[in-house]
Design a protein around this motif. Structure first.
Motif, PDB file in Angstrom:
ATOM      1  N   GLY A  57      -4.133  -7.173   9.902  1.00 32.02           N
ATOM      2  CA  GLY A  57      -2.766  -6.655   9.851  1.00 32.02           C
ATOM      3  C   GLY A  57      -2.238  -6.572   8.431  1.00 32.02           C
ATOM      4  N   CYS A  58      -2.454  -7.618   7.655  1.00 31.13           N
ATOM      5  CA  CYS A  58      -1.972  -7.635   6.262  1.00 31.13           C
ATOM      6  C   CYS A  58      -2.661  -6.574   5.416  1.00 31.13           C
ATOM      7  CB  CYS A  58      -2.171  -9.018   5.642  1.00 31.13           C
ATOM      8  SG  CYS A  58      -1.087 -10.283   6.296  1.00 31.13           S
ATOM      9  N   PHE A  59      -3.969  -6.419   5.587  1.00 34.33           N
ATOM     10  CA  PHE A  59      -4.702  -5.426   4.798  1.00 34.33           C
ATOM     11  C   PHE A  59      -4.287  -4.015   5.207  1.00 34.33           C
ATOM     12  CE2 PHE A  59      -8.673  -3.117   3.548  1.00 34.33           C
ATOM     13  CZ  PHE A  59      -8.516  -3.278   2.184  1.00 34.33           C
ATOM     14  N   THR A  60      -4.073  -3.795   6.497  1.00 37.76           N
ATOM     15  CA  THR A  60      -3.595  -2.494   6.967  1.00 37.76           C
ATOM     16  C   THR A  60      -2.228  -2.186   6.362  1.00 37.76           C
ATOM     17  OG1 THR A  60      -4.845  -2.696   9.021  1.00 37.76           O
ATOM     18  CG2 THR A  60      -2.980  -1.164   9.033  1.00 37.76           C
ATOM     19  N   LEU A  61      -1.345  -3.169   6.347  1.00 34.38           N
ATOM     20  CA  LEU A  61      -0.026  -2.995   5.738  1.00 34.38           C
ATOM     21  C   LEU A  61      -0.161  -2.696   4.242  1.00 34.38           C
ATOM     22  CD1 LEU A  61       3.033  -3.073   6.192  1.00 34.38           C
ATOM     23  CD2 LEU A  61       2.954  -5.526   5.729  1.00 34.38           C
ATOM     24  N   PHE A  62      -1.072  -3.389   3.572  1.00 37.04           N
ATOM     25  CA  PHE A  62      -1.319  -3.128   2.150  1.00 37.04           C
ATOM     26  C   PHE A  62      -1.757  -1.678   1.934  1.00 37.04           C
ATOM     27  CE2 PHE A  62      -4.417  -2.610  -1.253  1.00 37.04           C
ATOM     28  CZ  PHE A  62      -3.658  -2.968  -2.352  1.00 37.04           C
ATOM     29  N   ILE A  63      -2.673  -1.186   2.762  1.00 35.81           N
ATOM     30  CA  ILE A  63      -3.157   0.191   2.628  1.00 35.81           C
ATOM     31  C   ILE A  63      -2.008   1.179   2.794  1.00 35.81           C
ATOM     32  CG2 ILE A  63      -4.663   1.975   3.601  1.00 35.81           C
ATOM     33  CD1 ILE A  63      -6.507  -0.350   4.561  1.00 35.81           C
ATOM     34  N   ILE A  64      -1.193   0.953   3.806  1.00 35.31           N
ATOM     35  CA  ILE A  64      -0.061   1.853   4.057  1.00 35.31           C
ATOM     36  C   ILE A  64       0.902   1.837   2.882  1.00 35.31           C
ATOM     37  CG2 ILE A  64       1.972   2.216   5.529  1.00 35.31           C
ATOM     38  CD1 ILE A  64       0.149   1.185   7.889  1.00 35.31           C
ATOM     39  N   MET A  65       1.232   0.643   2.390  1.00 33.28           N
ATOM     40  CA  MET A  65       2.153   0.532   1.248  1.00 33.28           C
ATOM     41  C   MET A  65       1.551   1.135  -0.016  1.00 33.28           C
ATOM     42  SD  MET A  65       4.946  -0.934   2.291  1.00 33.28           S
ATOM     43  CE  MET A  65       5.678  -1.464   0.771  1.00 33.28           C
ATOM     44  N   SER A  66       0.269   0.920  -0.223  1.00 37.05           N
ATOM     45  CA  SER A  66      -0.379   1.358  -1.452  1.00 37.05           C
ATOM     46  C   SER A  66      -0.614   2.862  -1.503  1.00 37.05           C
ATOM     47  CB  SER A  66      -1.718   0.628  -1.601  1.00 37.05           C
ATOM     48  OG  SER A  66      -2.395   1.049  -2.751  1.00 37.05           O
ATOM     49  N   HIS A  67      -0.895   3.464  -0.367  1.00 41.13           N
ATOM     50  CA  HIS A  67      -1.322   4.861  -0.388  1.00 41.13           C
ATOM     51  C   HIS A  67      -0.371   5.841   0.294  1.00 41.13           C
ATOM     52  CE1 HIS A  67      -5.178   3.858  -2.137  1.00 41.13           C
ATOM     53  NE2 HIS A  67      -5.221   2.828  -1.322  1.00 41.13           N
ATOM     54  N   TYR A  68       0.574   5.350   1.078  1.00 39.97           N
ATOM     55  CA  TYR A  68       1.390   6.288   1.838  1.00 39.97           C
ATOM     56  C   TYR A  68       2.896   6.109   1.613  1.00 39.97           C
ATOM     57  CZ  TYR A  68      -3.173   6.770   3.900  1.00 39.97           C
ATOM     58  OH  TYR A  68      -4.516   6.953   4.064  1.00 39.97           O
ATOM     59  N   ILE A  69       3.330   4.886   1.427  1.00 39.02           N
ATOM     60  CA  ILE A  69       4.745   4.653   1.118  1.00 39.02           C
ATOM     61  C   ILE A  69       4.840   3.600   0.021  1.00 39.02           C
ATOM     62  CG2 ILE A  69       5.682   5.303   3.377  1.00 39.02           C
ATOM     63  CD1 ILE A  69       5.782   2.374   4.118  1.00 39.02           C
ATOM     64  N   GLY A  70       5.847   3.670  -0.752  1.00 36.74           N
ATOM     65  CA  GLY A  70       6.032   2.654  -1.791  1.00 36.74           C
ATOM     66  C   GLY A  70       5.262   2.962  -3.054  1.00 36.74           C
ATOM     67  N   LEU A  71       4.020   2.505  -3.132  1.00 31.87           N
ATOM     68  CA  LEU A  71       3.238   2.620  -4.359  1.00 31.87           C
ATOM     69  C   LEU A  71       2.439   3.913  -4.463  1.00 31.87           C
ATOM     70  CD1 LEU A  71       1.827  -1.023  -4.497  1.00 31.87           C
ATOM     71  CD2 LEU A  71       3.815  -0.108  -5.679  1.00 31.87           C
ATOM     72  N   ASP A  72       2.600   4.823  -3.492  1.00 29.37           N
ATOM     73  CA  ASP A  72       1.783   6.032  -3.487  1.00 29.37           C
ATOM     74  C   ASP A  72       2.037   6.945  -4.680  1.00 29.37           C
ATOM     75  OD1 ASP A  72       4.322   6.575  -2.367  1.00 29.37           O
ATOM     76  OD2 ASP A  72       3.550   8.404  -1.444  1.00 29.37           O
ATOM     77  N   SER A  73       3.190   6.818  -5.324  1.00 29.98           N
ATOM     78  CA  SER A  73       3.484   7.669  -6.495  1.00 29.98           C
ATOM     79  C   SER A  73       2.821   7.135  -7.767  1.00 29.98           C
ATOM     80  CB  SER A  73       4.993   7.775  -6.700  1.00 29.98           C
ATOM     81  OG  SER A  73       5.529   6.499  -6.971  1.00 29.98           O
ATOM     82  N   ILE A  74       2.403   5.879  -7.743  1.00 28.17           N
ATOM     83  CA  ILE A  74       1.726   5.292  -8.909  1.00 28.17           C
ATOM     84  C   ILE A  74       0.236   5.598  -8.790  1.00 28.17           C
ATOM     85  CG2 ILE A  74       1.172   3.172 -10.148  1.00 28.17           C
ATOM     86  CD1 ILE A  74       3.702   1.956  -8.866  1.00 28.17           C
ATOM     87  N   ILE A  75      -0.264   6.365  -9.725  1.00 27.00           N
ATOM     88  CA  ILE A  75      -1.677   6.698  -9.707  1.00 27.00           C
ATOM     89  C   ILE A  75      -2.234   6.373 -11.082  1.00 27.00           C
ATOM     90  CG2 ILE A  75      -3.357   8.520  -9.399  1.00 27.00           C
ATOM     91  CD1 ILE A  75      -1.766   9.522  -7.181  1.00 27.00           C
ATOM     92  N   SER A  76      -3.028   5.310 -11.142  1.00 23.53           N
ATOM     93  CA  SER A  76      -3.601   4.895 -12.419  1.00 23.53           C
ATOM     94  C   SER A  76      -4.847   4.060 -12.148  1.00 23.53           C
ATOM     95  CB  SER A  76      -2.585   4.076 -13.210  1.00 23.53           C
ATOM     96  OG  SER A  76      -2.363   2.827 -12.576  1.00 23.53           O
ATOM     97  N   LYS A  77      -5.593   3.815 -13.199  1.00 24.30           N
ATOM     98  CA  LYS A  77      -6.776   2.940 -13.083  1.00 24.30           C
ATOM     99  C   LYS A  77      -6.348   1.524 -12.698  1.00 24.30           C
ATOM    100  CE  LYS A  77     -10.306   5.455 -14.905  1.00 24.30           C
ATOM    101  NZ  LYS A  77     -11.705   5.481 -14.681  1.00 24.30           N
ATOM    102  N   SER A  78      -5.171   1.096 -13.170  1.00 22.69           N
ATOM    103  CA  SER A  78      -4.676  -0.243 -12.828  1.00 22.69           C
ATOM    104  C   SER A  78      -4.449  -0.367 -11.329  1.00 22.69           C
ATOM    105  CB  SER A  78      -3.376  -0.539 -13.572  1.00 22.69           C
ATOM    106  OG  SER A  78      -3.588  -0.519 -14.951  1.00 22.69           O
ATOM    107  N   LYS A  79      -3.895   0.663 -10.716  1.00 23.63           N
ATOM    108  CA  LYS A  79      -3.664   0.632  -9.275  1.00 23.63           C
ATOM    109  C   LYS A  79      -4.994   0.609  -8.525  1.00 23.63           C
ATOM    110  CE  LYS A  79      -1.501   2.997  -5.437  1.00 23.63           C
ATOM    111  NZ  LYS A  79      -2.732   3.291  -4.688  1.00 23.63           N
ATOM    112  N   LEU A  80      -5.959   1.379  -9.008  1.00 23.81           N
ATOM    113  CA  LEU A  80      -7.275   1.370  -8.382  1.00 23.81           C
ATOM    114  C   LEU A  80      -7.925  -0.011  -8.498  1.00 23.81           C
ATOM    115  CD1 LEU A  80      -8.653   4.832  -9.563  1.00 23.81           C
ATOM    116  CD2 LEU A  80      -7.791   4.241  -7.294  1.00 23.81           C
TER     117      LEU A  80
END
Length: 184
Positions: A57-80
């Motif tokens: 559940g936590c990892f799924t939430l992380f994926i959603i936050m990281s790639h679809y809402i919230g952090l999805d506008s940040i695209i950098s090597k640091s985020k990767l």
């Protein structure tokens, strides 16, 4: 002498990072799917270790936050890099609860290694493989084993880690060749 990136080169780099970000999201979803498949096929008892369900559940939430809402506008090597750290943490927790070094899910680390080696560069990739290796050693030994550790006991984890290091080396070499060909 390093020349500054032109506006065109900068746009290409941004598009490249966006593509990498999408591929990383797909790999993260693949990790979730493989863990769920393992749970279903193996008959793994979630009642015995409910932490696996919480980790999913936590990892799924992380994926959603990281790639679809919230952090999805940040695209950098640091985020990767953060994404690969999250994958390492998720896999490590799952391994701890599904048999440690003997878990059939140990090979999930290969997905992280290939991702890191093809997106983050040589130094960061090898540091992450080193982190994975350290975690594997921690998963291999109990505190009571350490006091009576033998060379033969140490050889097991080294043999299990060899494919990880080999995969990292080959993936980095292939990534460098592709980058060199693209630059030419």
């Amino acid at each position: 002498m390093i020349k500054p990136l032109s506006m065109h080169d900068n746009k290409i780099r941004i598009e490249e990072l966006k593509g990498l970000n999408k591929r990383v999201a797909e790999i993260e979803w693949l990790l979730v799917a493989l863990v769920i498949l393992y749970i279903e096929i193996s008959g793994f008892s979630l009642q015995r270790t409910p932490g696996v369900l919480i980790a999913l559940g936590c990892f799924t939430l992380f994926i959603i936050m990281s790639h679809y809402i919230g952090l999805d506008s940040i695209i950098s090597k640091s985020k990767l890099t953060i994404d690969t750290w999250a994958m390492i943490a998720f896999i490590s927790f799952i391994l701890w609860n599904t048999g440690k070094i003997e878990s059939p899910l140990l090979s999930l680390y290969l997905l992280v290694i290939i991702t890191a080696c093809s997106t983050l560069g040589e130094v960061v990739a090898f540091l992450e493989v080193g982190l994975i290796s350290t975690i594997c050693f921690l998963l291999s030994f109990t505190p009571t084993m350490i006091s009576k550790l033998t060379l033969i006991q140490l050889s097991g984890p080294f043999i299990q880690l060899f494919p990880f290091w080999l995969t990292a080396y080959v993936t980095i070499k292939l990534s460098k060749e592709n980058a060199g060909a693209k630059d030419k």
